[in-house]
Motif scaffolding. Structure first.
Motif, PDB file in Angstrom:
ATOM      1  N   THR A   1     -43.051 -42.624  23.782  1.00 21.77           N
ATOM      2  CA  THR A   1     -42.345 -41.990  22.660  1.00 21.77           C
ATOM      3  C   THR A   1     -43.153 -42.110  21.387  1.00 21.77           C
ATOM      4  OG1 THR A   1     -40.220 -42.530  23.659  1.00 21.77           O
ATOM      5  CG2 THR A   1     -40.211 -41.994  21.314  1.00 21.77           C
TER       6      THR A   1
ATOM      7  N   LYS B   1     -47.224 -35.506  17.362  1.00 22.45           N
ATOM      8  CA  LYS B   1     -46.523 -34.435  16.657  1.00 22.45           C
ATOM      9  C   LYS B   1     -46.805 -34.488  15.160  1.00 22.45           C
ATOM     10  CE  LYS B   1     -42.600 -33.100  19.531  1.00 22.45           C
ATOM     11  NZ  LYS B   1     -41.125 -32.979  19.605  1.00 22.45           N
TER      12      LYS B   1
ATOM     13  N   GLY C   1     -42.279 -24.049  22.230  1.00 23.82           N
ATOM     14  CA  GLY C   1     -41.049 -24.196  22.993  1.00 23.82           C
ATOM     15  C   GLY C   1     -39.868 -24.531  22.110  1.00 23.82           C
ATOM     16  N   LYS C   2     -38.673 -24.222  22.596  1.00 29.23           N
ATOM     17  CA  LYS C   2     -37.448 -24.446  21.817  1.00 29.23           C
ATOM     18  C   LYS C   2     -37.254 -25.919  21.469  1.00 29.23           C
ATOM     19  CE  LYS C   2     -32.457 -23.595  21.919  1.00 29.23           C
ATOM     20  NZ  LYS C   2     -31.319 -23.130  22.741  1.00 29.23           N
ATOM     21  N   ASP C   3     -37.676 -26.815  22.367  1.00 28.43           N
ATOM     22  CA  ASP C   3     -37.520 -28.249  22.127  1.00 28.43           C
ATOM     23  C   ASP C   3     -38.319 -28.726  20.923  1.00 28.43           C
ATOM     24  OD1 ASP C   3     -35.888 -28.356  24.325  1.00 28.43           O
ATOM     25  OD2 ASP C   3     -37.429 -29.128  25.695  1.00 28.43           O
ATOM     26  N   ASN C   4     -39.343 -27.980  20.552  1.00 30.68           N
ATOM     27  CA  ASN C   4     -40.193 -28.367  19.415  1.00 30.68           C
ATOM     28  C   ASN C   4     -39.881 -27.586  18.145  1.00 30.68           C
ATOM     29  OD1 ASN C   4     -42.002 -30.471  20.303  1.00 30.68           O
ATOM     30  ND2 ASN C   4     -42.943 -28.970  21.671  1.00 30.68           N
TER      31      ASN C   4
ATOM     32  N   TYR D   1     -33.133 -18.963  22.730  1.00 32.45           N
ATOM     33  CA  TYR D   1     -33.286 -19.284  21.297  1.00 32.45           C
ATOM     34  C   TYR D   1     -32.584 -18.232  20.443  1.00 32.45           C
ATOM     35  CZ  TYR D   1     -35.604 -19.150  16.721  1.00 32.45           C
ATOM     36  OH  TYR D   1     -35.859 -19.082  15.370  1.00 32.45           O
TER      37      TYR D   1
END
Length: 412
Positions: free
Chosen positions: A14, A21, A226-229, A377
């Motif tokens: 993590t 990121k 991606g949607k998660d980001n 999205y």
């Protein structure tokens, strides 16, 4: 023991993910800002401030909101889809990606003429060397940066460090020649003649869009997609917009401060003259550094962008990406030397890209309706509305002001 080890490994994973990121966000933000606030924007801002004086505060102010709408729409759609601009266009209308990719690549050629010209002007200020030799030197440096191992990482690092350096230099000059802030703020929202300010607004926005495309393409290349980001994508967009806006405001204040004090800028190189009058010989030297820093970053970033726009369309380009980037720099450097019109090229690049932008943004907005592109999205309605207004407004205004640009800068 096994459970404890698993927990430690998860925490480590993590931490690495979060660290990656954060670095990715900073890298993309600075790359976008530095490529958008390049020599084109520096020169365009100085030229138009010399013409419109205090009313130039309005285009600078308006460009902040236009930048927000363009970047937030473009980056969200490209980032969530994980597809490059040309690939999205191909999904919207088969074959359209070739049109968009080649169109933007041609726009990048115009931009790189301006970028190389800007670097040559910067070297001329710093060393007195003729702009022809300055353009050739810029081409060599740009090529060497791509020859280096891990060129893309070097590009990101260069944008970060040189971006901070550039902000400090421009801030110093701006603080030495601050204009009357009350009147300037008033002009930013209530200029004397809004109609006459359409051309400068379009040109400085067009002069920055190359950076927006570069940042969007870079999101895909570094895997921030991606949607998660979506949270990281938004943060990167906000950071890039903020850095670019800070530089724009400081630059305008530096130039207008000189004019407000009664200075008359040399039309052959108004930006350099503004820095010289504002902070003496040191200011003139600082301008040379700022212009060269902005230019060389933009030369590298813009070359990367141009190739990224067509590499998925033509496999041979993708296989030889680094060589194509080098070839792009060589061609545009040679073209700059042959044309030898640095100021006009920097101004013209902004207008050309303001003509292309509405077409690109229209395709991106259409993608928000396609589940095969963005999945489940949901694009914010307010961003879609702002995007549509920009497509219509810039489309009509850009084509309508071509004649005005020719009359003002190329003779009637």
């Amino acid at each position: 023991m096994t459970s404890q080890t698993t927990t430690i490994n998860n925490n480590s994973s993590t931490s690495v993910s979060s660290s990656w990121k954060n670095k990715a966000i900073i890298s993309v933000a600075f790359l976008m800002a530095m490529t958008s606030v390049g020599p084109g924007f520096l020169t365009q801002t100085a030229v138009f401030t010399n013409i419109y004086k205090i009313d130039m505060a309005f285009p600078v102010f308006a460009s902040m909101f236009i930048t927000f709408a363009i970047v937030m729409n473009l980056w969200r759609i490209v980032g969530v889809s994980g597809l490059r601009i040309q690939d999205i266009a191909n999904k919207i209308a088969p074959g359209a990606g070739y049109f968009i990719g080649i169109l933007l690549a041609l726009g990048a050629v115009a931009f790189n003429f301006g970028n190389v010209s800007g670097a040559a002007l910067g070297l001329n200020v710093l060393t007195g060397v003729d702009t022809t030799w300055g353009a050739l030197f810029t081409g060599v440096v740009g090529c060497l940066l791509f020859v280096l191992h891990n060129a893309s990482r070097r590009m990101d690092q260069m944008a970060r460090y040189l971006g901070l350096f550039m902000i400090i230099l421009i801030a110093y000059v701006a603080m030495t020649s601050l204009p009357p802030m009350g009147e300037t703020l008033t002009a930013a929202v209530m200029p004397a003649d809004v109609g006459s300010l359409i051309l400068p607004t379009l040109t400085i926005v067009g002069g920055a869009v190359g950076g927006y495309y570069t940042g969007a393409q870079r999101l895909v290349d570094i895997g921030l997609q991606g949607k998660d980001n979506i949270g990281a994508i938004k943060t990167a967009a906000w950071a890039g917009i903020s850095i670019a806006v800070i530089i724009r405001i400081l630059l305008f204040l530096a130039v207008f401060g000189v004019i407000a004090a009664g200075g008359v800028l040399d039309t052959s190189n108004p930006a350099a003259d503004a820095f010289k009058q504002g902070a003496g010989d040191l200011g003139y030297f600082i301008f040379g550094l700022v212009l060269f820093v902005a230019s060389i970053t933009s030369v590298v970033g813009n070359s990367y962008m141009a190739v990224s726009l067509v590499k998925t369309l033509f496999p041979v380009i993708e296989r030889q990406e680094k060589a194509c980037c080098i070839g792009f720099i060589v061609i545009t450097s040679a073209g700059t030397v042959l044309m030898d019109m640095p100021i006009l090229l920097l101004m013209l690049a902004g207008l050309i890209n303001s003509l292309i932008l509405p077409i690109v943004l229209a395709f991106m907005l259409a993608a928000t309706r396609r589940k095969d592109i963005v999945g489940d999205y949901k694009h914010p309605v307010y961003l879609s509305i702002m995007g549509v207004l920009i497509v219509i407004g810039m489309g009509v205004a850009s084509f309508g002001n071509v004649g005005n640009f020719i009359a003002k800068f190329m003779g009637s």
